[in-house]
Design an enzyme around this catalytic site. Sequence first.
Site, PDB file in Angstrom:
ATOM      1  N   LYS A   1      -1.686 -24.245  16.317  1.00  0.00           N
ATOM      2  CA  LYS A   1      -2.543 -24.239  17.555  1.00  0.00           C
ATOM      3  C   LYS A   1      -3.803 -24.935  17.396  1.00  0.00           C
ATOM      4  O   LYS A   1      -4.371 -25.385  18.456  1.00  0.00           O
ATOM      5  CB  LYS A   1      -2.755 -22.654  17.923  1.00  0.00           C
TER       6      LYS A   1
ATOM      7  N   ASN B   1      -3.202 -28.508  17.595  1.00  0.00           N
ATOM      8  CA  ASN B   1      -2.767 -28.720  19.011  1.00  0.00           C
ATOM      9  C   ASN B   1      -4.031 -28.949  19.968  1.00  0.00           C
ATOM     10  O   ASN B   1      -4.011 -30.013  20.629  1.00  0.00           O
ATOM     11  CB  ASN B   1      -1.813 -27.813  19.750  1.00  0.00           C
TER      12      ASN B   1
ATOM     13  N   GLU C   1      -4.440 -17.824  14.375  1.00  0.00           N
ATOM     14  CA  GLU C   1      -3.513 -18.333  13.361  1.00  0.00           C
ATOM     15  C   GLU C   1      -4.168 -18.353  11.942  1.00  0.00           C
ATOM     16  O   GLU C   1      -3.428 -18.939  10.929  1.00  0.00           O
ATOM     17  CB  GLU C   1      -2.641 -19.292  13.767  1.00  0.00           C
TER      18      GLU C   1
ATOM     19  N   ASN D   1      -2.358 -14.895  27.201  1.00  0.00           N
ATOM     20  CA  ASN D   1      -1.470 -14.920  28.060  1.00  0.00           C
ATOM     21  C   ASN D   1      -1.251 -13.435  28.767  1.00  0.00           C
ATOM     22  O   ASN D   1      -1.911 -12.429  28.122  1.00  0.00           O
ATOM     23  CB  ASN D   1      -0.133 -15.554  27.569  1.00  0.00           C
TER      24      ASN D   1
ATOM     25  N   GLY E   1       1.209 -19.305  37.102  1.00  0.00           N
ATOM     26  CA  GLY E   1      -0.618 -19.875  37.326  1.00  0.00           C
ATOM     27  C   GLY E   1      -1.407 -19.020  36.173  1.00  0.00           C
ATOM     28  O   GLY E   1      -1.127 -18.679  35.312  1.00  0.00           O
TER      29      GLY E   1
ATOM     30  N   GLY F   1       0.411 -23.944  26.196  1.00  0.00           N
ATOM     31  CA  GLY F   1      -0.706 -23.107  26.245  1.00  0.00           C
ATOM     32  C   GLY F   1      -1.711 -23.791  25.395  1.00  0.00           C
ATOM     33  O   GLY F   1      -3.181 -23.578  25.890  1.00  0.00           O
ATOM     34  N   ASP F   2      -1.598 -24.468  24.394  1.00  0.00           N
ATOM     35  CA  ASP F   2      -2.962 -25.142  23.849  1.00  0.00           C
ATOM     36  C   ASP F   2      -3.170 -26.220  24.708  1.00  0.00           C
ATOM     37  O   ASP F   2      -4.546 -26.304  24.476  1.00  0.00           O
ATOM     38  CB  ASP F   2      -2.237 -25.504  22.336  1.00  0.00           C
TER      39      ASP F   2
ATOM     40  N   ALA G   1       2.291 -30.922  29.576  1.00  0.00           N
ATOM     41  CA  ALA G   1       2.640 -30.738  28.329  1.00  0.00           C
ATOM     42  C   ALA G   1       4.062 -30.200  28.326  1.00  0.00           C
ATOM     43  O   ALA G   1       4.787 -30.500  27.443  1.00  0.00           O
ATOM     44  CB  ALA G   1       1.818 -29.753  27.656  1.00  0.00           C
TER      45      ALA G   1
ATOM     46  N   SER H   1       3.456 -34.225  23.404  1.00  0.00           N
ATOM     47  CA  SER H   1       3.603 -33.903  24.665  1.00  0.00           C
ATOM     48  C   SER H   1       2.271 -33.768  25.370  1.00  0.00           C
ATOM     49  O   SER H   1       2.085 -33.715  26.760  1.00  0.00           O
ATOM     50  CB  SER H   1       4.193 -32.529  25.281  1.00  0.00           C
TER      51      SER H   1
END
Length: 279
Positions: free
Chosen positions: A39, A42, A134, A175, A201, A228-229, A259, A268
């Site tokens: 994470k 990224n 992380e 999230n 969204g 998400g990153d 991505a 991506s």
Amino acid sequence: MRITVVGSINLDLVANAPSLPRAGETVTGATLARHPGGKGANQALAAEKLGAEVCLIGRVGADGMAAEALALMEEFGVDLAGVETDVAAPTGVALITVDPTGENQITVAAGANHLVTPEQLPQRIEGPLIVQLELPLDTVEAAVGRATDFVCANLAPAAPVSEHLLRRADLIVVNETEAEFYGDALHRGGGRVVVTRGAKGAAMYQRGVEMAWATPPQVEAVDATGAGDAFVAAITVALLDGMAPDQALRFACAAGALAATRPGAQPSLGTREEVEALL
């Protein structure tokens, strides 16, 4: 804009499979790919490709996987002076299974990421900071405590954090599942809180009141790993650039959607021009 990211660095081993296995099930017919991930890494690369100058602080092992994990960040100019090599632990690895719709399952072996300590951090972190969960929590807390500017806290994967971190963060990104884990505690500080809901969204709140809402462009999802990153990096860059909340959310949703149209986490990630073209 120079952003410091304190976060994880992994090598992703990605199996593209006909379906995601259920408990006890073996799924055959997969193809294997290796991509840089983690994470922290990224988000560092995503922010760099969106126009920021980025310094990453993290840790890899003294093994052959380290060069692979750092390759794309080196290619695009992320400052890796803060990345240390550990002889006692391997480079972190994520085992990822992706199905044809882009849904995934991820298991992480943290390796050297768990040996990033507060002693590795500068005493003062100048400029904007992005953190995730992380790394060891005391290291994340120390980074936030030493920050002198804007702090974005991506509280993923969900874990208990201090009241100080929740109140100090200028921007919290979670999230839906993570939002449920933290509950009302997310909104006790004065910063902005963004809750992402995948293809449905994302919404931005301040003190529990919704400020803005945006949905992503419709795309054909291939692999959601890294989306998400991409969102976290994009919403941070957008707000630091002075975009209004609704504009920043649209920009971040587009970065995440882009991505998801490509395989792999770091491969991506789109450039600013690509994200704006999708918008």
